[in-house]
Scaffold this motif. Structure first.
Motif, PDB file in Angstrom:
ATOM      1  N   THR A  33       4.002   4.790  -9.774  1.00  0.00           N
ATOM      2  CA  THR A  33       4.489   3.783  -7.729  1.00  0.00           C
ATOM      3  C   THR A  33       4.786   2.501  -7.797  1.00  0.00           C
ATOM      4  OG1 THR A  33       2.286   5.705  -7.623  1.00  0.00           O
ATOM      5  CG2 THR A  33       3.169   4.247  -5.877  1.00  0.00           C
TER       6      THR A  33
ATOM      7  N   ALA B 186      -2.765   5.658  -3.619  1.00  0.00           N
ATOM      8  CA  ALA B 186      -1.671   5.268  -4.704  1.00  0.00           C
ATOM      9  C   ALA B 186      -1.521   3.300  -5.177  1.00  0.00           C
ATOM     10  CB  ALA B 186      -0.664   6.086  -5.587  1.00  0.00           C
ATOM     11  N   LEU B 187      -1.529   2.748  -4.253  1.00  0.00           N
ATOM     12  CA  LEU B 187      -1.334   1.433  -4.223  1.00  0.00           C
ATOM     13  C   LEU B 187      -2.146   0.757  -2.835  1.00  0.00           C
ATOM     14  CD1 LEU B 187       2.473   0.457  -5.127  1.00  0.00           C
ATOM     15  CD2 LEU B 187       0.314   0.901  -7.040  1.00  0.00           C
ATOM     16  N   ASP B 188      -3.319   0.136  -3.521  1.00  0.00           N
ATOM     17  CA  ASP B 188      -3.886  -0.533  -2.541  1.00  0.00           C
ATOM     18  C   ASP B 188      -4.249  -1.860  -1.990  1.00  0.00           C
ATOM     19  OD1 ASP B 188      -6.439  -0.689  -0.881  1.00  0.00           O
ATOM     20  OD2 ASP B 188      -7.654  -0.106  -2.485  1.00  0.00           O
TER      21      ASP B 188
ATOM     22  N   GLY C  71      -1.421   4.109 -11.104  1.00  0.00           N
ATOM     23  CA  GLY C  71      -0.028   3.243  -9.657  1.00  0.00           C
ATOM     24  C   GLY C  71       1.001   2.483 -10.436  1.00  0.00           C
TER      25      GLY C  71
ATOM     26  N   THR D 174       0.817  -1.751  -0.234  1.00  0.00           N
ATOM     27  CA  THR D 174       0.033   0.293   0.158  1.00  0.00           C
ATOM     28  C   THR D 174       0.847   1.413  -0.157  1.00  0.00           C
ATOM     29  OG1 THR D 174      -2.234  -1.599   1.069  1.00  0.00           O
ATOM     30  CG2 THR D 174      -2.057   1.185   1.219  1.00  0.00           C
TER      31      THR D 174
ATOM     32  N   ARG E  54      -6.536   1.968 -10.012  1.00  0.00           N
ATOM     33  CA  ARG E  54      -7.117   3.003  -9.321  1.00  0.00           C
ATOM     34  C   ARG E  54      -6.431   2.780  -7.820  1.00  0.00           C
ATOM     35  NH1 ARG E  54     -13.226   4.963  -8.649  1.00  0.00           N
ATOM     36  NH2 ARG E  54     -13.153   5.377 -10.813  1.00  0.00           N
ATOM     37  N   GLY E  55      -4.827   2.006  -8.255  1.00  0.00           N
ATOM     38  CA  GLY E  55      -4.188   0.594  -7.069  1.00  0.00           C
ATOM     39  C   GLY E  55      -4.553  -0.134  -7.078  1.00  0.00           C
TER      40      GLY E  55
END
Ligand code: ADP
Ligand code: ADP
Length: 239
Positions: A45, A19-21, A42, A10, A223-224
């Protein structure tokens, strides 16, 4: 053993941007993986987290069994030499020659003063020349980088990454600034490197057709989050 393992990675930028989920996936040695997704998904990232250009907020990244967020000092520099980075905008030093850019990459993380003074061993020079020749840059070796075309600049970027003898190439939108024929040369080059040397390739692409054509495995990010992870043909069928 996996070469790369991401475990619930994350990344937050400030309070608002996730950005990262919770990204989880593994990459085996020798794989050619394309990461696709819209702008802002993302992807960049994700790649930058793997060689610690940015720090993740939580989760773990293991490369060759070593936990990347824990790395410090010499161990971090060693980690970065094992990963070659290739960027959309090449990130070359324009006022230096092609061969100086490549040699500088070799010394980049471990001996900057030596690099700045241009003190390279004969063996390092021979290796740089050999890699530039295989990439079709014999004629350009002593030209300044700002005299090259985009496709040539990206081949210098690839040479700079290869001279470190990396285990993995992380390519962040390597063809996004190139015309279609230069883009094909770059993608063919990455594929050839992967096939002939077994270097693992992770490449961010926003062109789905290119990803489907070259990659053995597609990771779709939005969306990450990972929204697809599988072979290209299953993705084509799903569309
Ligand atoms: P992609 O590479 O898929 O276009 P990025 O990883 O560049 O996506 O961006 C993911 C999200 O994080 C976007 O919302 C972007 O605006 C945001 N972001 C990226 N870098 C930063 C940064 N340094 N500071 C704040 N937000 C950032
Ligand atoms: P490039 O295409 O060269 O990778 P980007 O435009 O994606 O450049 O990002 C350039 C820099 O800006 C990166 O360091 C990235 O992390 C940062 N960045 C991207 N999005 C944001 C954002 N929303 N807020 C702050 N910084 C960002």
């Amino acid at each position: 053993m996996s070469l790369l393992e991401l475990d619930q990675v994350t990344k937050r930028y400030g309070a608002e941007t996730l950005a990262l989920d919770s990204i989880t996936f593994s990459v085996q040695p020798g794989e050619f993986v394309a990461i696709i997704g819209p702008s802002g998904a993302g992807k960049s990232t994700l790649l930058r987290s793997i060689n610690r250009l940015i720090d993740i907020t939580s989760g773990d990244i293991r490369f060759d069994g070593v936990s990347v967020p824990q790395l410090r000092g010499q161990a971090l520099r060693h980690h970065r030499t094992q990963i070659g980075m290739i960027f959309q905008h090449y990130n070359l030093v324009n006022r230096l020659s092609v061969i100086e850019n490549v040699l500088h990459g070799r010394l980049g993380y471990k001996n900057t003063l030596q690099g700045m003074l241009g003190l390279y061993s004969e063996q390092e020079k021979r290796e740089a020349v050999r890699i530039l020749e295989t990439l079709g840059l014999s004629e350009q070796m002593y030209k300044r980088c700002d005299q090259l075309s985009g496709g040539q600049k990206q081949r210098v970027g690839i040479a700079r990454a290869l001279v470190q003898q990396p285990k993995m190439l992380l390519c962040d939108e390597p063809i996004a600034s190139l015309d279609p024929s230069s883009a094909k040369v770059i993608m063919d080059t990455l594929q050839e490197i992967n096939r002939s040397t077994g270097i693992t390739v992770l490449v961010n692409l926003h062109q789905v057709d290119v990803a489907l054509h070259y990659a053995e495995r597609i990771i779709g990010v939005n969306r990450g989050r990972v929204i697809y992870d599988g072979p290209p043909h299953a993705l084509s069928n799903a569309q």
